[in-house]
Design an enzyme around this catalytic site. Sequence first.
Site, PDB file in Angstrom:
ATOM      1  N   ILE A 150     -10.251  -4.187  13.764  1.00  0.00           N
ATOM      2  CA  ILE A 150     -10.937  -3.327  14.736  1.00  0.00           C
ATOM      3  C   ILE A 150     -10.194  -2.000  14.866  1.00  0.00           C
ATOM      4  CG2 ILE A 150     -11.500  -3.059  17.198  1.00  0.00           C
ATOM      5  CD1 ILE A 150     -12.055  -6.037  17.268  1.00  0.00           C
ATOM      6  N   GLU A 195      21.460   7.306   4.500  1.00  0.00           N
ATOM      7  CA  GLU A 195      20.534   6.504   3.684  1.00  0.00           C
ATOM      8  C   GLU A 195      19.124   7.087   3.663  1.00  0.00           C
ATOM      9  OE1 GLU A 195      21.888   5.637   6.565  1.00  0.00           O
ATOM     10  OE2 GLU A 195      20.703   4.181   7.711  1.00  0.00           O
ATOM     11  N   GLU A 228      -2.604   7.429   3.476  1.00  0.00           N
ATOM     12  CA  GLU A 228      -2.598   5.969   3.552  1.00  0.00           C
ATOM     13  C   GLU A 228      -3.086   5.533   4.925  1.00  0.00           C
ATOM     14  OE1 GLU A 228       1.294   4.116   3.140  1.00  0.00           O
ATOM     15  OE2 GLU A 228       0.470   2.171   3.727  1.00  0.00           O
ATOM     16  N   LYS A 243       0.834  -1.212   0.000  1.00  0.00           N
ATOM     17  CA  LYS A 243       0.000   0.000   0.000  1.00  0.00           C
ATOM     18  C   LYS A 243       0.865   1.257   0.000  1.00  0.00           C
ATOM     19  CE  LYS A 243      -2.460  -0.830   3.432  1.00  0.00           C
ATOM     20  NZ  LYS A 243      -2.531  -0.545   4.773  1.00  0.00           N
ATOM     21  N   CYS A 261      26.830   5.355  11.472  1.00  0.00           N
ATOM     22  CA  CYS A 261      26.414   5.460  12.867  1.00  0.00           C
ATOM     23  C   CYS A 261      27.160   4.432  13.717  1.00  0.00           C
ATOM     24  CB  CYS A 261      24.893   5.348  12.971  1.00  0.00           C
ATOM     25  SG  CYS A 261      24.264   6.149  14.461  1.00  0.00           S
ATOM     26  N   HIS A 288      22.814   9.155   9.462  1.00  0.00           N
ATOM     27  CA  HIS A 288      22.256   8.136   8.556  1.00  0.00           C
ATOM     28  C   HIS A 288      21.965   8.736   7.181  1.00  0.00           C
ATOM     29  CE1 HIS A 288      21.574   4.847  11.443  1.00  0.00           C
ATOM     30  NE2 HIS A 288      21.378   5.814  12.327  1.00  0.00           N
TER      31      HIS A 288
HETATM   32  N1  GLN Z   1      23.880   2.277  19.361  1.00  0.00           N
HETATM   33  C1  GLN Z   1      24.552   3.432  18.891  1.00  0.00           C
HETATM   34  C2  GLN Z   1      24.070   4.683  19.590  1.00  0.00           C
HETATM   35  O1  GLN Z   1      23.027   4.693  20.200  1.00  0.00           O
HETATM   36  C3  GLN Z   1      24.375   3.574  17.385  1.00  0.00           C
HETATM   37  C4  GLN Z   1      22.985   3.857  16.968  1.00  0.00           C
HETATM   38  C5  GLN Z   1      22.785   3.739  15.489  1.00  0.00           C
HETATM   39  O2  GLN Z   1      23.582   3.126  14.807  1.00  0.00           O
HETATM   40  N2  GLN Z   1      21.711   4.299  14.977  1.00  0.00           N
HETATM   41  O3  GLN Z   1      24.724   5.704  19.526  1.00  0.00           O
END
Ligand code: GLN
Length: 559
Positions: free
Chosen positions: A148, A512, A140, A18, A384, A510
């Site tokens: 329910i 990504e 969505e 979806k 990270c 991050h």
């Molecule tokens: N566990 C690590 C932290 O809390 C890395 C977290 C993560 O990779 N998003 O800093």
Amino acid sequence: MPAKYIFVTGGVVSSLGKGLAAASIGCLLESRGMKVNIMKFDPYLNVDPGTMSPFQHGEVFVTDDGAETDLDLGHYERFTHAKLSRDNNWTTGRLYEQIIAKERRGDYLGKTVQVIPHVTNEIKSAMKKVAQDVDIAIVEIGGTVGDIESLPFMEAIRQMRQELGREHTLFVHVTLVPFIAAAQELKTKPTQHSVKELLSIGIQPDILLCRTDRFLAKDIKSKIALFCNVADEAVITAKDVASVYEVPLVFANEGVDTLVLKYLHMEAKDRDLSKWEDIVHRVYNPKDTVTIGIVGKYVEYEDSYKSLKEALVHGALAHNLKVQINWIEAEGLESANGDKSYEAQLEGYDGILVPGGFGKRGIEGMLLAIRYAREKKVPYFGICLGMQTACIEFARNVVGLEEANSSEFDPATPHRVIYKLRELRGVEELGGTMRLGAWPCKIEPGTLAHTIYGKLEISERHRHRYEFNREYEEPMVAAGLRISGSTPDGTYVEMVELPDHPHFIGCQFHPEFKSKPLEPHPLFSTFVGAAYRHGLKRRAEKETEAVELFHRPEKVARR
Ligand code: GLN
């Protein structure tokens, strides 16, 4: 002009895509010059997916404003230009939290607080909020019709049609038309039942997106149309495709955009999907393959790294490559797997990536993988947790701080290279507090990070508690680690790299989450590019070796 609404519901079974369907409709409407926004309601009681297990719920997608949201929002951002925030994802839990807070404050002036109208009003105002400044808002509704939990949302969208009228609202229902092998037939009954369920709560769908593994012939479409009370043209074949990026093209072929615009009485410019056509062409016609090993913890459940996987696909498409991703369970590297040492398990990858993650399990395996990548000069990308572990590995094996660790994995470590800033400053523990959402980062001129981004100021999204400990900066830098990005005030280290390695980079954020097929993230495209070059070189060396072995086996054997 006030925005018009498209409501996307699902029936028969879950996991029909979806979210992808909603995102693809958004993409198609943008290709017609429309401005869209997309939101999702999740019927469960958790306030947000932030604390839910990635095994259960898949990835937690983070927006710029630091909301921890459903992974479908990742599809929305990859397929459209909608700017998403915490307003774009609501759970029942968060709605109730808000309603109860209002009730405690006395906002309801002593009235009895009920699902209708109080909860439904709250849902409707959340919808209206994201519909400001756009032509069309796509909403969505998570879950499956008949649950329910989803009833208040269904009731709210029913009311929206009552309020705004047919020309301003559209119901799209995603359903399943399975092929039953024993009968050698496509079955329409589940769709009929699902629509019946919708009708019983007062919703007549306008368009049916039928998920199926083959094209629906005219007679099947007519049968569904007749039983479900929709036009023949509104029964759409939503056939399985090998790449999600083909979905907008499949919908375009079936005329979904034209139908939507017709039902909503909207004029639009001609469709321009040329960029998507180009992407899909690349997906199906790669010039070569690049193999990336991802060493992590939740690797057996790919949905927990949805955006990561897509970002690697985008990075590869930028070079006309197909990415072969191998998920390597980090724990499996710690002791020889069968008779395979960790070196043997890691051999053959063009690039190695350690993604984000939480908790102690598998850390030692990640450290082995990073050591391997560093010493063997295999392109490495740490995200990270992958940056944190890269720093720990460097501190242990290069700087010589054997017990270096993150206080997340060993609170008693003498060398907390990674720690909570709050811990050091003696500020009280703030429970689940994380560094979340977009943070600015200043990049050091002349670094790999600088070459990759081509600029010195960036903004990326975070979701973590621990940080690089600047008390260890001096010995680490003296031993060859380069800190290539920090927050503008210098408090937090955001990027590290190794200058004497072809491509070794780690980032505390991050990236990504911000990669799109049409705008691949530079950290991914350069990593994939470096990995591909490494792979080519390795293959060439192997070939030379094989040729040598053929001509002068005694010489090679002696080496
Ligand atoms: N566990 C690590 C932290 O809390 C890395 C977290 C993560 O990779 N998003 O800093």
